[in-house]
Design an enzyme around this catalytic site. Structure first.
Site, PDB file in Angstrom:
ATOM      1  N   GLY A  36       0.843  -1.189   0.000  1.00  0.00           N
ATOM      2  CA  GLY A  36       0.000   0.000   0.000  1.00  0.00           C
ATOM      3  C   GLY A  36       0.875   1.236   0.000  1.00  0.00           C
ATOM      4  N   GLY A  41      -0.135   1.752   7.431  1.00  0.00           N
ATOM      5  CA  GLY A  41      -0.039   0.768   8.503  1.00  0.00           C
ATOM      6  C   GLY A  41       0.690  -0.505   8.123  1.00  0.00           C
ATOM      7  CE  LYS A  42       3.981   0.336   3.065  1.00  0.00           C
ATOM      8  NZ  LYS A  42       3.479   1.669   3.463  1.00  0.00           N
ATOM      9  CD  GLU A 113       9.795   1.288   4.335  1.00  0.00           C
ATOM     10  OE1 GLU A 113       9.394   1.233   3.153  1.00  0.00           O
ATOM     11  OE2 GLU A 113       9.339   2.090   5.168  1.00  0.00           O
ATOM     12  CB  ILE A 114       9.886  -5.666   0.512  1.00  0.00           C
ATOM     13  CG1 ILE A 114      10.539  -6.803  -0.298  1.00  0.00           C
ATOM     14  CG2 ILE A 114       8.588  -5.218  -0.140  1.00  0.00           C
ATOM     15  CD1 ILE A 114      11.680  -7.473   0.387  1.00  0.00           C
ATOM     16  CD  GLN A 115       9.448   0.307  -0.306  1.00  0.00           C
ATOM     17  OE1 GLN A 115       8.857  -0.678   0.158  1.00  0.00           O
ATOM     18  NE2 GLN A 115       9.701   1.390   0.414  1.00  0.00           N
ATOM     19  CB  CYS A 169      -7.762  10.570   0.269  1.00  0.00           C
ATOM     20  SG  CYS A 169      -7.562  11.901  -0.939  1.00  0.00           S
ATOM     21  CB  CYS A 201      -8.579   8.597  -3.171  1.00  0.00           C
ATOM     22  SG  CYS A 201      -9.388  10.069  -3.862  1.00  0.00           S
ATOM     23  CB  CYS A 204      -7.702  13.296  -4.708  1.00  0.00           C
ATOM     24  SG  CYS A 204      -9.282  13.608  -3.879  1.00  0.00           S
TER      25      CYS A 204
END
Length: 222
Positions: A36, A41-42, A113-115, A169, A201, A204
């Protein structure tokens, strides 16, 4: 030491008993992703998942990128201050995770923070799953322009389960989809907080794009 050499003599962890003699709940090797935007909240979910395994008697290893020292060098810290001890791994040397998992006997690995990690982390995770580990990863699925992070996208496709989490958002209060950057900086990797990013969102975000980067007004699309 090569990865194949490590696999050759390390076996999956078997069911065991707790110190009181009662059986510890068994588990199956799985890859579970929490994805997300920022502020969704990850990291909180990752800590919750790890703590549930600790309550079951499983050994849990928390891992974070060494580059992420916003709150601590050796702790995984959420935006609201929840923290657990974590091992820091160089993002361009994901093989370090193999050596750490051998030095620190563990059944469950929680990676935050795998990305930010090199694509080679995918091969490392595949190997750990073959060794019987349960792997949880949390990370951004999209960058500040709404483009997928390659590592996250690959792992989502390979995962047993994907949990999509949403921030709120900033503009309308609906579920956020992406986290644009407040500045004009264009590098993909840039650590930041609320002063640097804000959740939007899809509607937006698209409205912002019409009135900005794409060079025409949203009224032109009517």
């Amino acid at each position: 030491m090569s990865f194949c050499h490590i696999i050759s003599y390390e076996l999956p962890i078997e069911d065991k008993k707790s110190e009181g003699g009662s059986p510890v709940t068994s588990y199956q090797p799985k890859l579970i992703l929490n994805v997300g935007g920022m502020f969704s909240g990850k990291s909180t979910e990752l800590q919750r998942q790890g703590k549930r395994h600790e309550l079951r008697g499983h050994s849990v290893l928390y891992v974070k990128p060494k580059m992420d020292n916003r709150y601590s060098e050796d702790e995984l810290v959420t935006h609201d201050g929840q923290r657990v001890h974590a091992v820091s791994i160089n993002t361009n040397k994901p093989d370090e995770l193999l050596f750490v998992s051998r030095i620190v006997p563990t059944e469950v690995i929680c990676i935050d923070e795998i990305q930010f990690f090199d694509l080679h982390i995918i091969e490392i995770i595949d190997g750990l799953l073959k060794l019987g580990k349960r792997i949880y990863c949390s990370g951004l699925d999209l960058d500040f322009e709404g483009k997928p992070f390659e590592v996250t996208a690959f792992l989502m496709a390979k995962a047993d389960q994907v949990k999509k989490l949403h921030a709120v958002c900033d503009s309308c209060g609906n579920d956020a989809w992406v986290t644009p950057r407040k500045s004009d900086e264009k590098q993909t990797v840039k650590l930041g907080e609320k002063d640097d990013y804000y959740p939007l969102c899809r509607a937006c975000f698209n409205k912002q794009q019409y009135n900005g980067f794409w060079g025409f007004s949203s009224e032109d699309s009517n």
